[in-house]
Design a protein around this motif. Structure first.
Motif, PDB file in Angstrom:
ATOM      1  N   ILE A  27       0.841  -1.205   0.000  1.00  0.00           N
ATOM      2  CA  ILE A  27       0.000   0.000   0.000  1.00  0.00           C
ATOM      3  C   ILE A  27       0.874   1.252   0.000  1.00  0.00           C
ATOM      4  O   ILE A  27       0.596   2.225  -0.720  1.00  0.00           O
ATOM      5  N   LEU A  28       1.950   1.240   0.795  1.00  0.00           N
ATOM      6  CA  LEU A  28       2.861   2.385   0.801  1.00  0.00           C
ATOM      7  C   LEU A  28       3.545   2.541  -0.557  1.00  0.00           C
ATOM      8  O   LEU A  28       3.732   3.662  -1.046  1.00  0.00           O
ATOM      9  N   ALA A  29       3.909   1.419  -1.158  1.00  0.00           N
ATOM     10  CA  ALA A  29       4.511   1.478  -2.494  1.00  0.00           C
ATOM     11  C   ALA A  29       3.513   2.020  -3.514  1.00  0.00           C
ATOM     12  O   ALA A  29       3.881   2.789  -4.412  1.00  0.00           O
ATOM     13  N   GLN A  30       2.244   1.654  -3.359  1.00  0.00           N
ATOM     14  CA  GLN A  30       1.218   2.187  -4.253  1.00  0.00           C
ATOM     15  C   GLN A  30       1.061   3.695  -4.055  1.00  0.00           C
ATOM     16  O   GLN A  30       0.901   4.445  -5.018  1.00  0.00           O
ATOM     17  N   ALA A  49      -5.492   8.814   1.303  1.00  0.00           N
ATOM     18  CA  ALA A  49      -6.359   7.667   1.607  1.00  0.00           C
ATOM     19  C   ALA A  49      -5.539   6.393   1.767  1.00  0.00           C
ATOM     20  O   ALA A  49      -5.790   5.578   2.670  1.00  0.00           O
ATOM     21  N   LEU A  50      -4.539   6.222   0.907  1.00  0.00           N
ATOM     22  CA  LEU A  50      -3.673   5.042   0.994  1.00  0.00           C
ATOM     23  C   LEU A  50      -2.839   5.065   2.272  1.00  0.00           C
ATOM     24  O   LEU A  50      -2.640   4.028   2.916  1.00  0.00           O
ATOM     25  N   LEU A  51      -2.370   6.238   2.654  1.00  0.00           N
ATOM     26  CA  LEU A  51      -1.573   6.348   3.882  1.00  0.00           C
ATOM     27  C   LEU A  51      -2.410   6.062   5.126  1.00  0.00           C
ATOM     28  O   LEU A  51      -1.944   5.396   6.054  1.00  0.00           O
ATOM     29  N   VAL A  52      -3.631   6.547   5.141  1.00  0.00           N
ATOM     30  CA  VAL A  52      -4.525   6.244   6.268  1.00  0.00           C
ATOM     31  C   VAL A  52      -4.822   4.745   6.310  1.00  0.00           C
ATOM     32  O   VAL A  52      -4.829   4.125   7.385  1.00  0.00           O
ATOM     33  N   THR A  53      -5.023   4.146   5.139  1.00  0.00           N
ATOM     34  CA  THR A  53      -5.272   2.702   5.075  1.00  0.00           C
ATOM     35  C   THR A  53      -4.077   1.919   5.600  1.00  0.00           C
ATOM     36  O   THR A  53      -4.233   0.974   6.388  1.00  0.00           O
ATOM     37  N   SER A  54      -2.883   2.317   5.179  1.00  0.00           N
ATOM     38  CA  SER A  54      -1.680   1.622   5.651  1.00  0.00           C
ATOM     39  C   SER A  54      -1.533   1.780   7.163  1.00  0.00           C
ATOM     40  O   SER A  54      -1.143   0.835   7.867  1.00  0.00           O
ATOM     41  N   PHE A  55      -1.855   2.963   7.679  1.00  0.00           N
ATOM     42  CA  PHE A  55      -1.789   3.210   9.119  1.00  0.00           C
ATOM     43  C   PHE A  55      -2.730   2.278   9.880  1.00  0.00           C
ATOM     44  O   PHE A  55      -2.331   1.635  10.859  1.00  0.00           O
ATOM     45  N   VAL A  56      -3.973   2.194   9.438  1.00  0.00           N
ATOM     46  CA  VAL A  56      -4.965   1.359  10.121  1.00  0.00           C
ATOM     47  C   VAL A  56      -4.539  -0.110  10.107  1.00  0.00           C
ATOM     48  O   VAL A  56      -4.580  -0.799  11.136  1.00  0.00           O
ATOM     49  N   ILE A  57      -4.102  -0.588   8.944  1.00  0.00           N
ATOM     50  CA  ILE A  57      -3.683  -1.997   8.835  1.00  0.00           C
ATOM     51  C   ILE A  57      -2.456  -2.252   9.699  1.00  0.00           C
ATOM     52  O   ILE A  57      -2.354  -3.288  10.380  1.00  0.00           O
ATOM     53  N   PHE A  58      -1.526  -1.297   9.724  1.00  0.00           N
ATOM     54  CA  PHE A  58      -0.312  -1.474  10.516  1.00  0.00           C
ATOM     55  C   PHE A  58      -0.631  -1.498  12.010  1.00  0.00           C
ATOM     56  O   PHE A  58      -0.046  -2.278  12.760  1.00  0.00           O
ATOM     57  N   ILE A  98       9.356   0.277   7.247  1.00  0.00           N
ATOM     58  CA  ILE A  98      10.518   1.115   6.919  1.00  0.00           C
ATOM     59  C   ILE A  98      10.731   1.171   5.410  1.00  0.00           C
ATOM     60  O   ILE A  98      10.886   2.254   4.825  1.00  0.00           O
ATOM     61  N   LEU A  99      10.739   0.019   4.761  1.00  0.00           N
ATOM     62  CA  LEU A  99      10.989  -0.011   3.324  1.00  0.00           C
ATOM     63  C   LEU A  99       9.880   0.705   2.555  1.00  0.00           C
ATOM     64  O   LEU A  99      10.144   1.423   1.582  1.00  0.00           O
ATOM     65  N   GLY A 100       8.639   0.528   3.001  1.00  0.00           N
ATOM     66  CA  GLY A 100       7.533   1.219   2.346  1.00  0.00           C
ATOM     67  C   GLY A 100       7.642   2.727   2.466  1.00  0.00           C
ATOM     68  O   GLY A 100       7.419   3.463   1.500  1.00  0.00           O
ATOM     69  N   VAL A 157       3.102   6.593  13.391  1.00  0.00           N
ATOM     70  CA  VAL A 157       3.009   8.052  13.346  1.00  0.00           C
ATOM     71  C   VAL A 157       3.605   8.585  12.050  1.00  0.00           C
ATOM     72  O   VAL A 157       3.069   9.528  11.444  1.00  0.00           O
ATOM     73  N   GLU A 158       4.696   7.974  11.587  1.00  0.00           N
ATOM     74  CA  GLU A 158       5.316   8.403  10.325  1.00  0.00           C
ATOM     75  C   GLU A 158       4.348   8.239   9.151  1.00  0.00           C
ATOM     76  O   GLU A 158       4.322   9.074   8.241  1.00  0.00           O
ATOM     77  N   MET A 159       3.560   7.179   9.166  1.00  0.00           N
ATOM     78  CA  MET A 159       2.612   6.960   8.071  1.00  0.00           C
ATOM     79  C   MET A 159       1.566   8.061   8.016  1.00  0.00           C
ATOM     80  O   MET A 159       1.234   8.573   6.938  1.00  0.00           O
ATOM     81  N   LEU A 160       1.038   8.421   9.183  1.00  0.00           N
ATOM     82  CA  LEU A 160       0.048   9.501   9.211  1.00  0.00           C
ATOM     83  C   LEU A 160       0.681  10.841   8.882  1.00  0.00           C
ATOM     84  O   LEU A 160       0.114  11.645   8.149  1.00  0.00           O
ATOM     85  N   ALA A 161       1.879  11.080   9.428  1.00  0.00           N
ATOM     86  CA  ALA A 161       2.548  12.370   9.219  1.00  0.00           C
ATOM     87  C   ALA A 161       2.928  12.578   7.767  1.00  0.00           C
ATOM     88  O   ALA A 161       3.045  13.726   7.305  1.00  0.00           O
ATOM     89  N   ALA A 162       3.116  11.484   7.014  1.00  0.00           N
ATOM     90  CA  ALA A 162       3.498  11.604   5.600  1.00  0.00           C
ATOM     91  C   ALA A 162       2.417  12.288   4.765  1.00  0.00           C
ATOM     92  O   ALA A 162       2.689  12.752   3.656  1.00  0.00           O
ATOM     93  N   ILE A 163       1.211  12.346   5.296  1.00  0.00           N
ATOM     94  CA  ILE A 163       0.132  13.044   4.588  1.00  0.00           C
ATOM     95  C   ILE A 163       0.396  14.552   4.558  1.00  0.00           C
ATOM     96  O   ILE A 163       0.024  15.245   3.618  1.00  0.00           O
ATOM     97  N   LEU A 164       1.082  15.034   5.584  1.00  0.00           N
ATOM     98  CA  LEU A 164       1.276  16.473   5.771  1.00  0.00           C
ATOM     99  C   LEU A 164       2.480  16.981   4.987  1.00  0.00           C
ATOM    100  O   LEU A 164       3.377  16.203   4.645  1.00  0.00           O
ATOM    101  N   PRO A 165       2.556  18.289   4.727  1.00  0.00           N
ATOM    102  CA  PRO A 165       3.700  18.845   3.984  1.00  0.00           C
ATOM    103  C   PRO A 165       4.981  18.828   4.811  1.00  0.00           C
ATOM    104  O   PRO A 165       4.940  18.787   6.045  1.00  0.00           O
TER     105      PRO A 165
END
Length: 202
Positions: A27-30, A49-58, A98-100, A157-165
Motif C-alpha cells: 500500500i505504501l509502495a502504491q 487515503a492510501l496512507l490512512v489505510t496503511s496506518f490502520v492496517i499497521f 521502513i521499506l515502504g 506516526v510516520e505513516m500519518l505524518a506523511a500526509i502532511l507537507p
C-alpha cells in the motif's frame, strides 16, 4: 476439534501479522506510485487515503503482537512454532513499514534511522544464530520489548505524518519519535552484543 482451533488462534494471529505487514508495504509502495503496473503517482487525496489505510492496517498488525502472546499464555497454547514465528513477524512488520516509507520518500528523513534499525535487527538475529550452537542463549529483555513497541508507534506516526507537507510540526515530531526508537534499538543491540561476549568468555 474446536479446542484445536482455539489453541491455534495465537499462531493464526502471528501469521496474520506477517500477511498484514506485507500488505502495508504494497500500500505504501502504491502511494508512492512505485508498483510496476502504476502509471504515475496518485494525487494527494488518493495518496492520503492510501496512507490512512496503511496506518490502520499497521496498527491492527501491531496489536496482534500483544494479543498472540496474551492468548498463548491464557489458553496455555504456547508452541515451538509460535516461539519461532513471533520474532520473525515482528521483524517483517518493522522492515515492511521502513521499506515502504523509504519508497514513499527516498530523499526523506526515514532512510538513515530505518537503516540503523534494520542493521541492529539483522545483527542481533545473526548473533543469536551464531552463538546458538555453542549453547549460549540471548533471552529477550524487557527493554527490547519496549523497543519493539516504540518502533511500531513511531512508524505508525510516520505513516500519518506523511500526509502532511514537509516542515509541518507533526512531521518533525514523527521524525524525533523515530530517532528515539532508533537510539533505543541501538542501545539494546549493544546490550545483546555485550551479553554474548560475556557468555562466550565465560
Amino acid at each position: 476439534m474446536a479446542n484445536d482451533w482455539i489453541k491455534g488462534l495465537p499462531n493464526g494471529l502471528t501469521i496474520a501479522r506477517i500477511i498484514l505487514s506485507a500488505l502495508v508495504f504494497f500500500i505504501l509502495a502504491q502511494a508512492a506510485g512505485a508498483l510496476p503496473w502504476q502509471i504515475g503517482v496518485p494525487d494527494r487525496a488518493a495518496q492520503a487515503a492510501l496512507l490512512v489505510t496503511s496506518f490502520v492496517i499497521f496498527v491492527v498488525a501491531a496489536l496482534t503482537d500483544f494479543f498472540d502472546g496474551w492468548l498463548a499464555r491464557k489458553l496455555e497454547a504456547t508452541s515451538p512454532w509460535g516461539v519461532i514465528l513471533d520474532p520473525i513477524a515482528d521483524k517483517i512488520a518493522i522492515a515492511a513499514a521502513i521499506l515502504g516509507l523509504v519508497v514513499l520518500e527516498p530523499l526523506g528523513a526515514i532512510a538513515i534511522p530505518g537503516f540503523l534499525i534494520l542493521f541492529r535487527e539483522m545483527f542481533v538475529s545473526g548473533l543469536r544464530e551464531g552463538i546458538a550452537p555453542k549453547g549460549v542463549k540471548l533471552p529477550v529483555t524487557l527493554l527490547a520489548k519496549w523497543k519493539t513497541t516504540l518502533q511500531l508507534i513511531a512508524l505508525s506516526v510516520e505513516m500519518l505524518a506523511a500526509i502532511l507537507p514537509d516542515g509541518h510540526p507533526a512531521r518533525l515530531f514523527a521524525h524525533v519519535l523515530l530517532w528515539a526508537a532508533t537510539l533505543l534499538t541501538l542501545w539494546t543491540g549493544a546490550e545483546y552484543a555485550r551479553g554474548a561476549a560475556a557468555a562466550l568468555r565465560g
